[in-house]
Design a protein around this motif. Sequence first.
Motif, PDB file in Angstrom:
ATOM      1  N   TYR A   1      -8.257   4.535 -16.891  1.00 19.73           N
ATOM      2  CA  TYR A   1      -8.594   5.059 -15.526  1.00 19.73           C
ATOM      3  C   TYR A   1      -7.557   5.870 -15.282  1.00 19.73           C
ATOM      4  O   TYR A   1      -6.155   5.566 -15.476  1.00 19.73           O
ATOM      5  CB  TYR A   1      -8.641   3.594 -14.770  1.00 19.73           C
ATOM      6  CG  TYR A   1      -9.792   2.719 -15.002  1.00 19.73           C
ATOM      7  CD1 TYR A   1      -9.912   2.081 -16.114  1.00 19.73           C
ATOM      8  CD2 TYR A   1     -10.926   3.080 -14.198  1.00 19.73           C
ATOM      9  CE1 TYR A   1     -10.929   1.121 -16.351  1.00 19.73           C
ATOM     10  CE2 TYR A   1     -12.086   2.142 -14.622  1.00 19.73           C
ATOM     11  CZ  TYR A   1     -12.008   1.347 -15.494  1.00 19.73           C
ATOM     12  OH  TYR A   1     -13.096   0.486 -15.705  1.00 19.73           O
TER      13      TYR A   1
ATOM     14  N   GLN B   1      -5.662   6.687 -11.614  1.00 14.97           N
ATOM     15  CA  GLN B   1      -5.517   6.438 -10.101  1.00 14.97           C
ATOM     16  C   GLN B   1      -4.461   7.505  -9.313  1.00 14.97           C
ATOM     17  O   GLN B   1      -3.556   7.225  -9.557  1.00 14.97           O
ATOM     18  CB  GLN B   1      -5.096   4.917  -9.900  1.00 14.97           C
ATOM     19  CG  GLN B   1      -5.023   4.425  -8.657  1.00 14.97           C
ATOM     20  CD  GLN B   1      -4.496   3.140  -8.455  1.00 14.97           C
ATOM     21  OE1 GLN B   1      -3.862   2.570  -9.240  1.00 14.97           O
ATOM     22  NE2 GLN B   1      -4.989   2.264  -7.461  1.00 14.97           N
TER      23      GLN B   1
ATOM     24  N   GLN C   1      -5.772   6.438  -3.801  1.00 14.95           N
ATOM     25  CA  GLN C   1      -7.003   6.161  -4.216  1.00 14.95           C
ATOM     26  C   GLN C   1      -7.304   5.093  -5.173  1.00 14.95           C
ATOM     27  O   GLN C   1      -6.422   4.410  -5.582  1.00 14.95           O
ATOM     28  CB  GLN C   1      -7.704   7.483  -4.994  1.00 14.95           C
ATOM     29  CG  GLN C   1      -7.286   8.639  -4.139  1.00 14.95           C
ATOM     30  CD  GLN C   1      -8.193   8.770  -2.835  1.00 14.95           C
ATOM     31  OE1 GLN C   1      -9.282   8.423  -3.060  1.00 14.95           O
ATOM     32  NE2 GLN C   1      -7.666   8.969  -1.652  1.00 14.95           N
TER      33      GLN C   1
ATOM     34  N   PRO D   1      -8.745   3.401  -8.768  1.00 13.25           N
ATOM     35  CA  PRO D   1      -8.769   3.809 -10.132  1.00 13.25           C
ATOM     36  C   PRO D   1     -10.166   4.553 -10.315  1.00 13.25           C
ATOM     37  O   PRO D   1     -11.263   4.070  -9.806  1.00 13.25           O
ATOM     38  CB  PRO D   1      -8.715   2.610 -10.925  1.00 13.25           C
ATOM     39  CG  PRO D   1      -7.932   1.644 -10.188  1.00 13.25           C
ATOM     40  CD  PRO D   1      -8.531   1.829  -8.814  1.00 13.25           C
TER      41      PRO D   1
ATOM     42  N   LEU E   1      -1.352   7.803 -11.517  1.00 17.03           N
ATOM     43  CA  LEU E   1      -0.867   6.723 -12.548  1.00 17.03           C
ATOM     44  C   LEU E   1      -2.143   6.343 -13.361  1.00 17.03           C
ATOM     45  O   LEU E   1      -3.258   6.364 -13.008  1.00 17.03           O
ATOM     46  CB  LEU E   1      -0.858   5.270 -11.630  1.00 17.03           C
ATOM     47  CG  LEU E   1      -0.437   3.947 -12.160  1.00 17.03           C
ATOM     48  CD1 LEU E   1       0.776   3.877 -12.815  1.00 17.03           C
ATOM     49  CD2 LEU E   1      -0.826   3.014 -11.402  1.00 17.03           C
TER      50      LEU E   1
ATOM     51  N   LEU F   1      -3.911   4.126 -15.987  1.00 21.70           N
ATOM     52  CA  LEU F   1      -4.050   2.614 -16.367  1.00 21.70           C
ATOM     53  C   LEU F   1      -4.977   2.349 -17.476  1.00 21.70           C
ATOM     54  O   LEU F   1      -5.996   3.265 -17.674  1.00 21.70           O
ATOM     55  CB  LEU F   1      -4.489   2.036 -15.207  1.00 21.70           C
ATOM     56  CG  LEU F   1      -3.960   1.940 -13.652  1.00 21.70           C
ATOM     57  CD1 LEU F   1      -4.849   1.649 -12.547  1.00 21.70           C
ATOM     58  CD2 LEU F   1      -2.649   1.098 -13.870  1.00 21.70           C
TER      59      LEU F   1
ATOM     60  N   PHE G   1      -5.899  -5.162 -16.727  1.00 28.48           N
ATOM     61  CA  PHE G   1      -4.978  -3.809 -16.621  1.00 28.48           C
ATOM     62  C   PHE G   1      -3.564  -3.987 -17.145  1.00 28.48           C
ATOM     63  O   PHE G   1      -2.984  -5.046 -16.871  1.00 28.48           O
ATOM     64  CB  PHE G   1      -5.159  -3.270 -15.112  1.00 28.48           C
ATOM     65  CG  PHE G   1      -6.270  -2.743 -14.868  1.00 28.48           C
ATOM     66  CD1 PHE G   1      -7.542  -3.562 -14.357  1.00 28.48           C
ATOM     67  CD2 PHE G   1      -6.619  -1.370 -14.844  1.00 28.48           C
ATOM     68  CE1 PHE G   1      -8.583  -2.908 -14.186  1.00 28.48           C
ATOM     69  CE2 PHE G   1      -7.955  -0.705 -14.667  1.00 28.48           C
ATOM     70  CZ  PHE G   1      -8.861  -1.413 -14.200  1.00 28.48           C
ATOM     71  N   GLY G   2      -3.315  -2.875 -17.757  1.00 26.21           N
ATOM     72  CA  GLY G   2      -1.840  -2.762 -17.957  1.00 26.21           C
ATOM     73  C   GLY G   2      -0.860  -2.052 -16.707  1.00 26.21           C
ATOM     74  O   GLY G   2      -1.546  -2.050 -15.704  1.00 26.21           O
ATOM     75  N   PRO G   3       0.444  -2.352 -16.869  1.00 29.93           N
ATOM     76  CA  PRO G   3       1.112  -1.732 -15.789  1.00 29.93           C
ATOM     77  C   PRO G   3       1.193  -0.330 -15.311  1.00 29.93           C
ATOM     78  O   PRO G   3       1.447   0.091 -14.331  1.00 29.93           O
ATOM     79  CB  PRO G   3       2.757  -2.020 -15.985  1.00 29.93           C
ATOM     80  CG  PRO G   3       2.480  -1.894 -17.687  1.00 29.93           C
ATOM     81  CD  PRO G   3       1.219  -2.511 -17.850  1.00 29.93           C
TER      82      PRO G   3
ATOM     83  N   ARG H   1       2.995   6.357 -15.191  1.00 29.92           N
ATOM     84  CA  ARG H   1       3.132   7.230 -13.984  1.00 29.92           C
ATOM     85  C   ARG H   1       3.537   8.453 -14.504  1.00 29.92           C
ATOM     86  O   ARG H   1       4.621   8.775 -15.066  1.00 29.92           O
ATOM     87  CB  ARG H   1       4.296   7.015 -12.918  1.00 29.92           C
ATOM     88  CG  ARG H   1       4.739   7.908 -11.870  1.00 29.92           C
ATOM     89  CD  ARG H   1       3.575   7.999 -10.925  1.00 29.92           C
ATOM     90  NE  ARG H   1       3.236   6.832 -10.226  1.00 29.92           N
ATOM     91  CZ  ARG H   1       2.242   6.596  -9.296  1.00 29.92           C
ATOM     92  NH1 ARG H   1       1.247   7.507  -9.219  1.00 29.92           N
ATOM     93  NH2 ARG H   1       1.928   5.429  -8.762  1.00 29.92           N
TER      94      ARG H   1
END
Lengths: 116, 112
Positions: free
Chosen positions: A35, A37, A41, A43, A88, A90, A107-109, A112
Amino acid sequence: DAGVTQSPTHLIKTRGQQVTLRCSPKSGHDTVSWYQQALGQGPQFIFQYYEEEERQRGNFPDRFSGHQFPNYSSELNVNALLLGDSALYLCASSLAPGLAGPPEQFFGPGTRLTVL
Amino acid sequence: EDQVTQSPEALRLQEGESSSLNCSYTVSGLRGLFWYRQDPGKGPEFLFTLYSAGEEKEKERLKATLTKKESFLHITAPKPEDSATYLCAALNRRQAGTALIFGKGTTLSVSS
């Protein structure tokens, strides 16, 4: 039990460059979804990988591509970076969709990405 | 076009002041409605999945409910640590995969 892991944490690139992001799914999961993001907004779905094949794709150009390895880990590649690709990114892992109902995605962290 | 809309965009509460977040959806055949919590700069943390109208799920101070057009996340006696962005996402029947359709989220701030 390790959750979803992503690398790198942060990345800075310039326009026109290419980038590769990596994801390892939660133990026991075989499906990876990516995803994007943007700031402020929700994702947006890029694509999903299962059994090393892209199974579903969102409304993203061909500059976005991916891969899944036999150990279920995955990569997201973005070519010819644009300023608008700053976001970001994801990764989410789950079991494959099946008769039991829609899978829960974890989800992972995130990574960025900043494009200058 | 499938769409998920969350309201309000931002909500400020005093500690202990209960409230609800709204998620309305227009999806061609809902397979599941998901709630996530997201802290700044981090990935979403799974909270609940709801599958059919009338279903309710609870976890600590949070309770999620689902109707045929919307879902609510009720927060009872919130604490400052409940401050986060709450995301709602839907999965439709038209595609058999995992493509969640997210709203923009509600940013909750709880002050002591």
